[in-house]
Design an enzyme around this catalytic site. Structure first.
Site, short mmCIF file in Angstrom:
data_model
loop_
_atom_site.label_atom_id
_atom_site.label_comp_id
_atom_site.label_asym_id
_atom_site.label_seq_id
_atom_site.Cartn_x
_atom_site.Cartn_y
_atom_site.Cartn_z
N THR A 148 32.10 35.60 -31.56
CA THR A 148 32.97 35.32 -30.41
C THR A 148 32.08 34.79 -29.28
OG1 THR A 148 32.83 37.65 -29.74
CG2 THR A 148 34.78 36.98 -30.99
N LYS A 179 28.40 40.99 -35.55
CA LYS A 179 28.78 40.18 -34.38
C LYS A 179 28.95 41.12 -33.20
CE LYS A 179 32.13 39.57 -32.44
NZ LYS A 179 32.79 40.17 -31.23
N THR A 190 33.65 43.75 -29.04
CA THR A 190 33.83 44.30 -30.37
C THR A 190 32.58 44.07 -31.19
OG1 THR A 190 36.11 43.67 -30.21
CG2 THR A 190 35.32 44.27 -32.38
N GLU A 270 25.61 39.65 -23.72
CA GLU A 270 26.17 38.70 -22.76
C GLU A 270 25.42 38.69 -21.44
OE1 GLU A 270 30.21 39.96 -22.53
OE2 GLU A 270 30.81 38.83 -24.30
N ASN A 389 31.88 37.88 -17.98
CA ASN A 389 32.93 38.87 -18.14
C ASN A 389 34.03 38.75 -17.10
OD1 ASN A 389 32.25 40.51 -20.52
ND2 ASN A 389 30.31 40.67 -19.43
N SER A 394 39.70 33.44 -19.15
CA SER A 394 40.29 32.21 -18.60
C SER A 394 39.84 30.99 -19.39
CB SER A 394 39.93 32.07 -17.13
OG SER A 394 38.53 32.08 -16.98
#
Lengths: 394, 394
Positions: A148, A179, A190, A270, A389, A394
């Protein structure tokens, strides 16, 4: 180097239109046996996605022939329709492979609340495509199809080191893919992991090996303290090597693969600019060490300081002081990248001696309250984390 | 409108050189009586600053004549030297006021680990200056002297509403000042609060009123989940009004002042762009409601979504699913600014209907598991938060 490294497994990763980007989004991993023993660990979150609700029940017998995974939607909080989608997905896989639906594990990842008619149609279409594409070298495609926000696919492999076979590098293999940029409980996004082995082992051995491995690896990766609704980790054994694995050797190999994948998840977290390893020593128990390390890993003030290359040991002590682990806060030593900046609860070496420029950051917390230790992995809190985040949906 | 609003109190705020900026940095609040009853609540962090260690002991008898506070250094983890600094500070105040050191409460705020010889000298000098400057209208200066990253001083006042006196607006007063952008436990930065009243009340009444008030206000302000080493809240009664306050009325007035100050702290939280009020209803108990609300307030993913004006109800459900409060995650309703985006664990109104542009943000979580409710205040996770907390020490 993947989920198909072990003999007896085929995999595929296809683009089925679940993701609007056109990237790969449905993965299938199939165990061709002869064994079909399996174990799994699922998120501890009470808010569980539909695939988790299904898979928990389906794996209760200790068997699984396939795992089907989609990115592009978490199918979580999508109601009865979403559960039916998961069930239909398992049935479609079963139909294509000529097995029972109960032997199909399902995973989804993406935004919560996504799981409408279009989602269902795309996932089912993906099952058809993936079943056609199954290959003994399909591990890499599968690893890509579950991504993702991941920037790279994550794969790892370890060779078995049974007694007598160690010299030859082992005769069975554990491989896996992952992942996400988080952990089992809690998790940033996740986290989905599929591990495979061609060692022969019954489900109860797999279960013990998997729980021991995740406890020491994924459970100690705490990127941002958030727990996912979809986290799942599977271990499937085909027995295709014909070798019954020694349980300790299997546990060691599974742990090695999990540790490798956990490090890859940490390095791809991230927005992170530092990979922080928090080592807690001198604790009364290992659990105490984990609690202390986790309290630091969850301190936004500490994590923001690391982003700013600031060896702020005060924020470490303020964090560990919130735990009820037995130790004296005024006896603690804290080191940043090898420089002890706090000794016995007072300033020690000057903070200027600490170099926090490297991405790899090592915090050592010596509690002087016992002999137990544990290591927690986390990341810093950065502008990019906030950006990714706040903009993700969006 | 300040800590000197109540009769019987004088205060001062002076610049003594603790801060290198030359801003005011030492505050003194003095209770001229006739009473000297007092109560306090301190941080629950086991890592407590030296002034907290001193003040906890000194107030055990339920009496205090003065509170001396400095910004520019937390005097925490500064060892025996730091504790001696606190003790000398109390003695210097006692000497200047002709009272006992045991009647002097001490507070410090700023960086942990700061508390050297220069710090001590500056604070003691500040006591001398402040003792000279004490005035019945000195509350505003005192409120300014305790600021660190605060952008504005925080002050509040409430008039007593005793039976029979309500019509006249009450005949006694509760006033207070606060600094910080956090809470008692946990706290973003050190939170210091001094409340004063000219009502007559013994220490045990003050203690109950203060604990009831902080439990419902500061304890439910959770800006970033971090707990400070220095947080302290005092309530001093002079009795100068000559009126014995009804306990319920006093509790109500103290709660009103704390609620006002908590809102001011929230609105001035470091780097925040949204003030988020999380209202949890339908809980089995008030404690359950607090646990559920706090789990959302501590979710970085949720807080980053609000920064991005994203009504991400999935992150709300993922957060509350980590609690063990009794409710069915699939029966929950979630509303953002009055728009119910999740009903019974499924998508409801379109997210486009939610307007998150205003700074004031209201999240309503209906658990449908009982009749209890609670409200938690927090802020969003922003670029400015990361910036301020990565650059603070430099």
């Amino acid at each position: 180097m993947s989920v198909t490294a072990a003999a007896g497994f085929r995999a595929a990763g296809v683009a089925a239109g679940v993701k609007s980007s056109g990237a790969k989004d449905v993965a299938l991993v199939v165990n061709d046996g002869p064994l079909s023993s399996a174990a799994a660990v699922f998120t501890a979150n009470r808010a569980k996605a539909n695939p988790v609700l299904w898979s928990q029940q389906a794996i209760a017998g200790g068997s699984a022939r396939a795992v089907v995974l989609n990115s592009g939607g978490a199918n979580c909080f999508t109601g009865a329709f979403g559960f039916q989608t998961t069930h239909q997905t398992a049935e479609r896989v079963a139909e294509r492979l000529g097995i029972g639906a109960i032997d199909v594990q399902v995973a989804s990842t993406g935004l919560i609340g996504v799981g409408d008619e279009a989602f269902r149609a795309a996932v089912l279409h993906g099952v058809d495509l993936a079943a056609e594409a199954l290959a003994a070298d399909g591990g890499e495609d599968a690893a890509r199809a579950i991504m993702t926000t991941d920037s790279v696919p994550k794969q790892a492999v370890a060779r078995g080191a049974d007694h007598g076979a160690a010299a030859s590098g082992g005769r069975w293999v554990v491989g896996g893919m992952a992942k996400g940029a988080g952990m089992l409980a809690p998790g940033l996004a996740t986290m989905l992991v599929v591990l495979t082995t061609d060692a022969a082992a019954p489900a109860d051995v797999l279960d013990r090996a998997l729980r021991a491995a995740t406890r020491a690896t994924f459970d100690r990766l705490d990127s941002d303290g958030c727990m996912s609704t979809n986290d799942s980790v599977w271990l499937l054994a085909s027995g295709a090597s014909g070798i019954e694995a020694d349980e300790a050797a299997l546990t060691a190999a599974v742990t090695a693969v999990c540790d490798d994948l956990a490090a890859q998840l940490q390095q791809d977290a991230e927005g992170a600019s530092h990979d922080i390893t928090i080592e807690v020593t001198g604790a009364g128990t290992e659990d105490d060490a984990v609690v202390v390390g986790r309290s630091v890993a969850r301190s936004n003030l500490f994590k923001a300081a690391i982003f700013g290359n600031d060896p702020n040991w005060g924020r470490v002590l303020a964090a560990i002081g919130t735990t009820d682990a037995p130790f004296d806060p005024y006896a603690v030593d804290v080191s940043f990248n090898g420089v002890r900046v706090c000794h016995a609860g007072e300033p020690d070496r000057p903070r200027e001696e600490v170099d926090l420029a490297p991405r790899a950051t090592r915090i050592l917390i010596e509690l002087h309250a016992g002999d137990a230790a544990a290591t927690i992995r986390t990341n810093d809190l950065t502008h990019d984390y906030v950006h990714e985040n706040s903009a993700y949906a969006s």
